[in-house]
Design an enzyme around this catalytic site. Structure first.
Site, PDB file in Angstrom:
ATOM      1  N   ASP A  29      -2.200 -10.053  13.960  1.00 55.96           N
ATOM      2  CA  ASP A  29      -1.166 -10.976  14.429  1.00 55.96           C
ATOM      3  C   ASP A  29      -0.032 -11.049  13.420  1.00 55.96           C
ATOM      4  OD1 ASP A  29      -3.041 -12.389  12.732  1.00 55.96           O
ATOM      5  OD2 ASP A  29      -2.039 -14.244  13.291  1.00 55.96           O
TER       6      ASP A  29
ATOM      7  N   ASP B 221       2.909  -7.087   6.478  1.00 55.14           N
ATOM      8  CA  ASP B 221       1.930  -8.176   6.652  1.00 55.14           C
ATOM      9  C   ASP B 221       1.420  -8.192   8.077  1.00 55.14           C
ATOM     10  OD1 ASP B 221       0.421 -10.428   6.162  1.00 55.14           O
ATOM     11  OD2 ASP B 221       2.112 -11.811   6.183  1.00 55.14           O
TER      12      ASP B 221
ATOM     13  N   GLU C 239      -4.619 -15.053  11.903  1.00 54.88           N
ATOM     14  CA  GLU C 239      -4.447 -15.399  10.488  1.00 54.88           C
ATOM     15  C   GLU C 239      -3.151 -16.147  10.255  1.00 54.88           C
ATOM     16  OE1 GLU C 239      -3.499 -15.101   6.205  1.00 54.88           O
ATOM     17  OE2 GLU C 239      -2.299 -14.400   7.901  1.00 54.88           O
TER      18      GLU C 239
ATOM     19  N   GLU D 223      -4.152  -8.019   2.299  1.00 61.10           N
ATOM     20  CA  GLU D 223      -2.906  -8.784   2.240  1.00 61.10           C
ATOM     21  C   GLU D 223      -1.910  -8.115   1.278  1.00 61.10           C
ATOM     22  OE1 GLU D 223      -1.661 -11.322   3.821  1.00 61.10           O
ATOM     23  OE2 GLU D 223      -3.408 -11.830   5.041  1.00 61.10           O
TER      24      GLU D 223
ATOM     25  N   HIS E  15       7.418 -11.596   6.344  1.00 63.67           N
ATOM     26  CA  HIS E  15       7.934 -12.748   7.090  1.00 63.67           C
ATOM     27  C   HIS E  15       9.464 -12.803   7.124  1.00 63.67           C
ATOM     28  CE1 HIS E  15       4.046 -15.415   6.937  1.00 63.67           C
ATOM     29  NE2 HIS E  15       3.776 -14.130   7.114  1.00 63.67           N
TER      30      HIS E  15
END
Length: 377
Positions: A76, A105, A135, A164, A349
């Protein structure tokens, strides 16, 4: 002859799946097909209900017996936002860089591990992948559901690598051996509404809240220790919502977050905050949600072998760190030693999230080198 998997191609196909939490967007099917082709038994199941679910989860396993190395990750991603230079769900390679939501990510790391597992096929012991679609969201029906499924089905990893994005300036400069815990708290201080010219007929909650927040903000929770930075309490919201200038409000609220090291537990911190709050505002209420406790995997076999693999491929000596936010390692650390290592995190992000193609291929080589150390053939 074993079929090779190109991590750039697989990462691109995963990026093409619009898997914004809790949507799957077809990502698990792409991953399942790639894993089945290299000898993994793939188990998929959905957990939970709306609004936080249902969540697609995947457990894949190859081999049997000890040692059992698990790789954990998530398909996700966070919403892409507006302003990308290209379609965030169309993998684009330009000047040696792969662009797309999830490139860093962490679809890139998943693709790198699958490529490594395709290269290292003949091994003793067990390799598994613990992959969730929950997550980036509330993490209610993801890794915790997978851990329960694994326990019920006799799958007990000895070591776990979480992919990660931990690298800072260069691939291989940092791995994570622990994380601080996190707790959110909501403060509600009731009062009695009234006219500002007649304060004796009212009870203003704002001064009580301000005094409590001042004391909380001044707290020195600790000074850190060998592996962790100091815990910190941050005020993240203050609200009264009073539209009138001549009215004493009936209620004042605030929200705080504490990121805490292994010198505390979430529950003890909630109790500490509540005691201070009630001294200043006896009618106040406190609601708390502990997102995860802190954990530390002391330097040992897993971090040692991973460090050797990183040095073999990159020439760097990885720093052992516990910095950063929470990850699903907080759940996995309850069942076995956990270390986190993945791509450089500068663009995670962000708009135009991207990974260097060379870094993606190097990460696959690092993961392959780790597999050979943990599962020597």
């Amino acid at each position: 002859m074993n079929a090779a998997i190109d991590p750039v191609d697989l990462a691109g196909r995963l990026i093409a799946c619009p898997s914004v939490t809790p949507a799957d967007g077809g990502a698990m099917a792409v991953l399942a097909e790639a894993l089945a082709a290299i000898g993994f038994a793939v188990h998929r199941f959905a957990a939970g209900e709306a609004p936080d679910g249902p969540i697609e989860n995947l457990f894949a396993v190859r081999g049997a017996g000890a040692p059992h190395l698990a790789f954990a990750g998530h398909t996700d991603v966070v919403p892409p936002g507006e302003g990308w230079a290209s379609d965030p769900f169309t993998a684009t390679v330009a000047d040696g860089v792969l662009y797309g939501r999830g490139a860093v990510d962490m679809k890139g790391a998943i693709a790198a591990f699958v490529a490594a597992a395709a290269e290292v096929r003949d091994h003793p012991g067990t390799v598994s992948l613990i992959i969730t679609g929950d997550e980036e969201g509330p993490a209610t029906y993801g890794t915790r559901s997978l851990i329960a499924w694994m326990a019920a089905n006799g799958q007990h990893p000895d070591l776990c690598l979480v992919g990660e994005p931990t690298s800072q300036s260069r691939l291989g400069d940092m791995m994570k051996i622990g994380r601080r815990g996190s707790v959110n708290m909501w403060i509600d201080v009731p009062g009695t509404q009234g006219h500002v010219a007649y304060p004796h007929l009212a009870d203003n909650p704002a001064p009580r809240l301000v005094r409590a927040l001042a004391r909380l903000s001044a707290l020195e929770l600790d000074r850190g220790n060998e592996w962790f930075q100091p815990s910190n309490l941050e005020i993240t919201d203050i609200a009264i919502g009073n539209p009138a200038a001549n009215v004493i409000p009936a209620r004042a609220t605030a929200r705080i977050n504490i990121r805490f090291n292994d010198m505390h537990s979430g529950e003890a911190l909630v109790d500490q905050v509540r005691a201070i709050l009630l001294e200043e505002a006896p009618r106040a209420t406190l609601t708390a949600r502990i997102s995860g406790e802190s954990f530390l995997t002391a330097p040992g076999a897993l971090s040692g072998m991973l460090g050797e693999a990183i040095t073999e491929v990159t020439g760097l000596v990885a720093e052992l760190s516990t910095t950063g936010g929470t990850s699903d390692a907080r759940f996995l650390s309850r069942i076995c030693p956990v270390v986190e290592f993945g791509l450089p995190n500068a663009t995670m992000h962000k708009l135009d999230e991207a990974v260097a193609v060379d870094d993606l291929r190097q990460l696959a080589r690092i993961y392959a080198a780790l597999l050979r150390r943990v599962l020597p053939g």
